[in-house]
Design an enzyme around this catalytic site. Structure first.
Site, PDB file in Angstrom:
ATOM      1  CG  ASP A 149      -1.785   1.318   1.431  1.00  0.00           C
ATOM      2  OD1 ASP A 149      -2.690   1.617   0.484  1.00  0.00           O
ATOM      3  OD2 ASP A 149      -1.589   1.782   2.311  1.00  0.00           O
ATOM      4  CB  ALA A 150       3.664   2.353   2.167  1.00  0.00           C
TER       5      ALA A 150
END
Length: 133
Positions: free
Chosen positions: A26-27
């Site tokens: 996600d990051a």
């Protein structure tokens, strides 16, 4: 350790939970989106933030992921499916269960590739997703 250029052993990654891979992925995806936005327009920080949120939302991620599925290797597809089958503890209000599971699968794949140092492959997949955006 160089956290920008990781190269973790495949066996170690197989023992990592799909949700942990998705957490990192996600990051990774968000950093890639932010970089893409900065390079493709001179927006104010507020507009950049709103644009980034639109791209990292589960419905958009799920829609863009459809472009990738035919391009994935067998191993990448296994990681993707493992991420899709993970059991999240909650669902966002703005996404269906299927959209959220697909977004989690994408994030798991991005986390997997990042931890293996597969930045060239990440860039290739990301560029495919962003075509026409």
């Amino acid at each position: 350790m160089d956290y920008f250029h990781l190269s973790q052993e495949r066996e170690d990654l197989l023992n990592m939970s799909s949700l942990a891979l998705a957490y990192l992925g996600d990051a990774v995806f968000e950093v890639m989106v932010r970089g893409w936005l900065c390079l493709h327009g001179k927006l104010t920080p507020g507009k950049l933030h709103r644009a980034a949120l639109a791209y990292v939302a589960a419905p958009k991620q799920a829609a863009m992921t459809q472009k990738l599925l035919p391009l994935l290797s067998e191993e990448e597809l296994r990681i993707f499916k493992r991420g899709r089958n993970a059991s999240p503890h909650s669902l966002p209000k703005a996404a269906t269960r299927q959209e959220y599971q697909t977004a989690t699968a994408l994030e798991s794949l991005f986390g997997w590739l990042y931890l293996q140092g597969e930045t060239e492959r990440l860039n290739c997949l990301f560029e495919t997703m962003m075509e026409g955006a």
